[in-house]
Scaffold this active site. Structure first.
Site, mmCIF file in Angstrom:
data_model
loop_
_atom_site.group_PDB
_atom_site.id
_atom_site.type_symbol
_atom_site.label_atom_id
_atom_site.label_comp_id
_atom_site.label_asym_id
_atom_site.label_seq_id
_atom_site.Cartn_x
_atom_site.Cartn_y
_atom_site.Cartn_z
ATOM 1 N N THR B 163 0.748 -1.254 -0.001
ATOM 2 C CA THR B 163 -0.010 0.324 0.018
ATOM 3 C C THR B 163 0.826 1.157 -0.016
ATOM 4 O O THR B 163 0.343 2.317 -0.055
ATOM 5 C CB THR B 163 -0.914 0.218 1.182
ATOM 6 O OG1 THR B 163 -0.014 0.152 2.342
ATOM 7 C CG2 THR B 163 -1.804 -1.056 1.419
ATOM 8 N N ASN B 242 4.842 -5.097 13.175
ATOM 9 C CA ASN B 242 4.684 -5.944 14.101
ATOM 10 C C ASN B 242 5.277 -7.238 13.569
ATOM 11 O O ASN B 242 5.520 -7.673 12.457
ATOM 12 C CB ASN B 242 3.178 -6.225 14.595
ATOM 13 C CG ASN B 242 2.518 -6.922 13.331
ATOM 14 O OD1 ASN B 242 1.959 -6.167 12.437
ATOM 15 N ND2 ASN B 242 2.231 -8.332 13.194
ATOM 16 N N ASP B 285 -0.050 -6.611 17.799
ATOM 17 C CA ASP B 285 -0.078 -5.794 16.574
ATOM 18 C C ASP B 285 0.380 -4.457 16.420
ATOM 19 O O ASP B 285 -0.455 -3.677 16.095
ATOM 20 C CB ASP B 285 -1.426 -6.333 15.808
ATOM 21 C CG ASP B 285 -1.547 -5.774 14.445
ATOM 22 O OD1 ASP B 285 -0.396 -5.867 13.738
ATOM 23 O OD2 ASP B 285 -2.660 -5.503 13.879
ATOM 24 N N ASP B 287 2.358 -2.040 15.320
ATOM 25 C CA ASP B 287 3.357 -1.468 14.455
ATOM 26 C C ASP B 287 4.002 -0.184 14.998
ATOM 27 O O ASP B 287 3.227 0.550 15.447
ATOM 28 C CB ASP B 287 2.767 -1.375 13.100
ATOM 29 C CG ASP B 287 2.160 -2.532 12.555
ATOM 30 O OD1 ASP B 287 2.708 -3.330 12.026
ATOM 31 O OD2 ASP B 287 0.803 -2.470 12.317
ATOM 32 N N ARG B 312 2.047 3.372 17.858
ATOM 33 C CA ARG B 312 0.636 2.582 17.981
ATOM 34 C C ARG B 312 0.731 2.174 19.406
ATOM 35 O O ARG B 312 -0.778 2.000 19.986
ATOM 36 C CB ARG B 312 0.650 1.648 16.998
ATOM 37 C CG ARG B 312 -0.755 0.955 16.719
ATOM 38 C CD ARG B 312 -0.669 0.339 15.441
ATOM 39 N NE ARG B 312 -1.809 -0.766 15.394
ATOM 40 C CZ ARG B 312 -1.933 -1.303 14.108
ATOM 41 N NH1 ARG B 312 -1.323 -1.343 13.236
ATOM 42 N NH2 ARG B 312 -2.744 -2.297 14.375
#
Lengths: 281, 519
Positions: B163, B242, B285, B287, B312
Site C-alpha cells: 500500500t 509487528n 499488533d 506496528d 501505536r
C-alpha cells in the site's frame, strides 16, 4: 473438470440440531461447557462449481481478505465468517449479497461495488470456506466458552456487589438473573465489558434531554452526536436534530459505567465477574 | 523579487516544467507537495500563512474531485507542476489542480492482493510510481499514464502486498511492503527509478527458520509507512511493523528486533546504522510504523537533531537521531500493558498482558493509540499534534491457534478519541480536543499561521487553533480518511483533504489583500 461441491450436509450430519440452539432444555447434558457449541450449521444445502469457488476465492482475497482472512476465518479486524449466523442462514447469496453491496458502515465494513457475477462467486467461496472449516474441526482463531472460565464466581459476585459497582444498576430481579443462560462465552464477555459491541440496538439506549433556546424541552433516544450536532429519535419515532451550540442538553448514558470500568478491571476481576454472570441461569 | 519569480516560472514553463528533479524534495517550493509527507522531515507542516485562525472560518470549497468508487481514500495526494496524483488500491488519477479535471487515470489489472488501502504515489523526473495490492511497482509516464515498466517487488503468492507511497532519495526509490498473515521477513527495497532495477534490500527480520537470528525466530516487521530522511546525516528513518506470528509470543522469545522498531538506514547501501524498539516483544499488533518526525530544535537547553514518534502502543518517544539514543518516553493515551520503562527508554511489556487462553483486557486496542494517520509538528509552539485514541481490546492466544500468521484472536471493546497536542520537550499533553467515540482516521496538518487541520471520528473536517485546540471551522464531509496537505497555487493557499471517496480543496473566497496581511 467440473466438480460440484455440496455444502452443509457434512455439518448437518455431524451434529444434532440441539447443539446449535440456545442452551436450555433439550440441549447438551448439564455441566457440559457451552464451549462445545459449534458454529451455526448451514441451513440450506447448496452446491457451487469448483470454477465459481475458485473465482470467488480470487475476489474474496483481494476485496475481503484483509479483514476476514484469506480463508474467511477472520483477519485483522473482521469476524470469522465460517462461524457467522448470517452465513449459516444464507441461501445462494440471499442474505450475503445485499450485505456485501450495502456494507455495514457503522461496524466499519464498507459497501462494495461488485458485479452480480463477482458477488455470486464470493458467496460460493464463503460457503465453501465454511464447509472446509467445519470438516477440519475448526479451532483456529476462535475463542471457546470453556477458555474463559478461569475466574472465581464467588469473588466475582463480591466484586459485582462491591468494588465493581455493578449492583448500582443491575439487580437480579428481572431478566438479568438468567443472563448466563441467554449468553455464553465470548458473546457474554463482550456484552459484560461493553454491551454495545455486540448489538447497538439491543443495548440500553442513551437518553438525551434537549432544552431549546425558546425554553421548550424534547426528550428522546440519542441517535447521533458530535461536537456540533445532537440528534434524537422522539417518542413518535421522528428524528429531530439540533445544533449543539444553540441548545442545552443532557445525555444519560447508562453504559458510561461500563466504559469507565475498563480502566479499573484487573484481568482477574474481569474473569471473576464473568464467571459469576455465566453462573446466573 | 517578484520579477525574478516570474522569469523563473516562464523559463521552467517552456523548458523544464514537467520533469521533477529529485533535488526538489530537499526544499519543496510552496506550489508543490511532492512526496507523501510533503518534505523529508515528516512534520506535515506548511509554511503558508494566508489561511489564519482569524479567517479560516471563511474558507470555501474551491473544488471537489469524485473518484466514483466505493474505496475510501486513505492516500496523501501529491502535487507537482500543477498536477495532483491521487491513489486508491489499483488506481491512480492525475488531476489538474486548477480545475479538478481528470488528466488521466490508470487502473492496474485485477489481482488477488489485499485491497485494504493505499498511501499515495511518488514522482521522479517524468515518471509516477504506483505500488499495487500484489506487491508490484509500476512506473507510469507522468504525461499520460502509460506504463513504462512493471516489476514484482516481492512474491505476492507468499502473502505480501503493498500500500506504500515510495520515498525518493536522489536516485533511490525506496519502497516497503506489507504481510501479516504469513511468517514473512520484513522487506524494504530500493529501486533505480529509471530502470526498476533493485539497488539494495533491507530485511528487518530474517526468513523463518534462520539459525541464530537476532530476531529470536520472529518474522514480520514490515515497513508499510513512508519513511523520513536527514540529508546531512544521510540517514533514512523508517518504522517497522509487528512481528509474526502476531499474537503468539511464546513462539518467538526475546525482544524480536527489528520488529516494532524505528530503524536508521543508509539510503545508498541499505545498511542499518541503528535501531530503537518502541515495542520489544510485541504481542498486540502494535506496528511502530508511525511517522518518525524529524525536528531540529533545542532539547533540555542544547540544540539537537531529534526524532519524535507517537507510537501505536500509546507511547511518545524522543530520540537523538544521530545515534538512536532515547531522550524521553511518555504516554499520550490509555496504556495498561507495561511494567515501566527500561534503561534504554523502552516500555517493558507486562507478560500478564500477553494474549492468553482466557483473554486479557489491554489498552490500547489493536487499532492502537494512533495508526497510519500522520501527526504534525508545529515548530512555533513545539507541539506534536496527533489523532489519538484511548481504547481497550480483548486478546486471546492458545496453543491451538498455532504459530503461523495471526496465531490468536482479538476483539475491540471500546474506544474514545481525541486530537492531542504534545509538548516535545516534556511529553506533556498541552491540550486534548475530544473527537468522539470510536477512532478517528484523519491525519493532521499544521500551518505556520497557527491552524491545525484534521478530522473527527464522525464525519467532520476540523480546523483547530494550534495553541489551544479551540475549534475554528468545521465541514461535515463524511469521515476523513487521509492526512491533509497544503500548497499555494496562483497566489492562493489551498488545503486538500479526503472524505469517503472524494477529494476536497479549500481556499479563502478571495485572495488576501495587503490590508489582510497587515492584520
Amino acid at each position: 473438470m467440473h466438480r460440484s461441491q455440496v455444502i452443509g450436509l457434512a455439518a448437518l450430519i455431524l451434529a444434532t440440531p440441539s447443539a446449535y440452539g440456545q442452551a436450555g432444555p433439550g440441549g447438551r447434558a448439564a455441566g457440559q461447557s457451552p464451549a462445545a457449541k459449534r458454529p451455526p450449521a448451514t441451513k440450506h444445502a447448496q452446491s457451487y462449481s469448483a470454477a465459481q469457488i475458485q473465482a470467488g476465492e480470487s475476489r474474496f482475497v483481494s476485496q475481503c481478505g484483509f479483514c476476514h482472512g484469506r480463508d474467511a476465518q477472520g483477519g485483522e479486524s473482521g469476524p470469522d465468517l465460517t462461524r457467522s449466523p448470517l452465513v449459516a442462514e444464507d441461501m445462494r447469496g440471499n442474505k450475503l449479497g445485499p450485505l456485501i453491496l450495502s456494507g455495514r458502515p457503522a461496524a466499519g465494513m464498507p459497501a462494495f461495488s461488485l458485479s452480480s457475477t463477482d458477488v455470486a462467486a464470493i458467496v460460493a467461496f464463503i460457503h465453501d470456506a465454511k464447509s472446509k472449516a467445519e470438516s477440519a474441526g475448526g479451532g483456529r482463531r476462535t475463542v471457546d466458552a470453556e477458555d474463559l472460565l478461569t475466574g472465581n464466581a464467588e469473588a466475582g459476585k463480591q466484586y459485582f456487589n462491591g468494588a465493581g459497582g455493578c449492583a448500582k444498576c443491575h439487580s437480579l430481579d428481572g431478566s438479568f438473573a438468567t443472563v448466563g443462560a441467554r449468553f455464553q462465552g465470548l458473546a457474554l464477555l463482550q456484552r459484560m465489558l461493553y454491551p454495545r459491541i455486540r448489538d447497538r440496538r439491543a443495548a440500553a439506549p442513551q437518553v438525551v434531554k434537549v432544552t431549546t433556546a425558546a425554553g421548550s424541552t424534547v426528550t428522546g433516544t440519542l441517535a447521533y452526536r458530535d461536537e456540533f450536532t445532537i440528534s434524537l429519535v422522539d417518542a413518535d419515532g421522528w428524528t429531530r436534530t439540533f445544533p449543539a451550540a444553540s441548545i442545552k442538553f443532557e445525555v444519560d448514558d447508562p453504559l458510561l459505567a461500563h466504559s469507565e470500568q475498563l480502566g479499573r478491571y484487573t484481568d482477574q476481576d474481569m474473569h471473576d465477574v464473568f464467571a459469576y454472570l455465566q453462573s446466573l441461569k | 523579487m517578484m520579477i525574478r519569480f516570474v522569469s523563473l516560472a516562464l523559463l521552467c514553463g517552456a523548458a523544464c516544467a514537467q520533469s521533477v528533479d529529485p533535488g526538489l524534495l530537499l526544499k519543496p517550493p510552496s506550489d508543490s507537495w511532492p512526496t507523501y509527507h510533503g518534505d523529508y522531515s515528516g512534520q506535515r507542516h506548511t509554511s503558508l500563512t494566508q489561511i489564519t485562525p482569524a479567517n479560516v472560518h471563511q474558507i470555501t470549497l474551491a473544488w471537489a474531485f469524485q473518484t466514483n468508487q466505493t474505496q475510501q481514500i486513505k492516500a496523501s495526494p501529491i502535487l507537482v507542476n500543477g498536477v495532483i496524483y491521487l491513489t486508491t488500491p489499483d488506481n491512480i488519477w492525475a488531476i489538474d489542480a486548477r480545475t479538478a479535471r481528470q488528466l488521466w487515470k490508470y487502473t492496474y489489472p485485477m489481482n488477488e492482493g489485499f485491497h485494504i488501502g493505499h498511501r499515495g504515489a511518488a514522482v521522479y523526473r517524468d515518471s509516477v510510481f504506483l505500488t499495487t495490492p500484489d506487491a508490484h511497482l509500476v512506473a507510469l509516464n507522468a504525461r499520460d499514464g502509460a506504463v513504462k515498466w512493471n516489476i514484482a517487488m516481492v512474491d505476492s503468492k507468499r502473502g505480501y502486498w503493498s500500500t506504500n507511497a515510495p520515498l525518493l532519495i536522489r536516485n533511490h526509490l525506496i519502497v516497503g511492503v506489507s504481510g501479516d498473515f504469513d511468517n514473512l521477513p520484513g522487506v524494504l527495497k530500493s529501486f533505480d527509478p529509471t530502470t526498476g532495477e533493485v539497488q539494495w534490500t533491507f530485511n528487518s527480520t530474517p526468513p523463518a527458520g534462520t539459525p541464530g537470528s537476532i530476531s529470536g525466530g520472529a518474522t514480520g516487521g514490515q515497513m508499510w509507512i513512508t519513511g523520513t530522511y536527514d540529508p546531512e546525516l544521510n540517514l533514512l528513518y523508517v518504522g517497522t511493523g509487528n512481528p509474526t506470528p502476531v499474537l503468539n509470543g511464546d513462539a518467538r522469545k526475546g525482544d524480536n528486533p527489528w520488529t516494532c522498531s524505528i530503524v536508521a538506514v543508509n539510503p545508498d547501501t541499505g545498511k542499518l546504522a541503528w535501531g530503537f524498539q518502541p515495542s520489544p516483544h510485541d504481542t498486540h499488533d502494535w506496528d511502530a510504523v508511525e511517522v518518525p518526525v524529524l525536528v531540529d530544535a533545542s532539547f533540555q537547553g542544547a540544540p539537537r537533531k531529534l526524532l519524535l514518534q507517537t507510537s501505536r502502543n500509546g507511547h511518545f518517544f524522543v530520540l537523538d537521531r544521530t545515534d538512536g539514543k532515547n531522550l524521553l518516553t511518555t504516554t499520550f493515551a490509555a496504556v495498561n500493558w507495561t511494567k515501566g520503562i527500561d534503561a534504554q527508554g523502552r516500555p517493558i511489556p507486562n507478560p500478564d498482558k500477553e494474549p492468553r487462553r482466557d483473554g486479557r483486557l489491554v489498552a490500547p486496542n489493536e487499532t492502537g493509540a494512533t495508526n497510519y494517520r500522520s501527526p504534525s509538528f508545529d515548530p512555533t509552539t513545539g507541539l506534536l499534534v496527533v489523532s489519538a485514541a484511548d481504547g481497550y481490546g480483548l486478546y486471546f492466544f492458545k496453543q491451538d491457534h498455532g504459530a503461523y500468521g495471526w496465531a490468536g484472536a482479538d476483539y475491540d471493546v471500546w474506544s474514545r478519541s481525541a486530537i492531542r497536542a504534545i509538548d516535545y520537550q516534556t511529553g506533556k499533553i498541552r491540550w486534548s480536543h475530544e473527537i468522539g467515540e470510536g477512532t478517528g482516521a484523519a491525519g493532521v496538518l499544521t500551518t505556520a499561521s497557527g491552524v491545525t487541520f484534521t478530522g473527527d471520528a464522525a464525519g467532520n473536517a476540523l480546523a483547530l487553533r494550534t495553541t489551544d485546540g479551540t475549534t475554528l471551522w468545521h465541514a461535515t464531509l463524511g469521515r476523513m480518511g487521509n492526512s491533509p496537505i497544503a500548497y499555494e497555487l496562483d497566489g492562493r493557499q489551498y488545503i486538500l483533504m479526503a472524505a469517503g471517496s472524494s477529494l476536497y480543496a479549500w481556499t479563502l473566497p478571495s485572495p488576501p489583500t495587503a490590508a489582510d496581511s497587515r492584520n
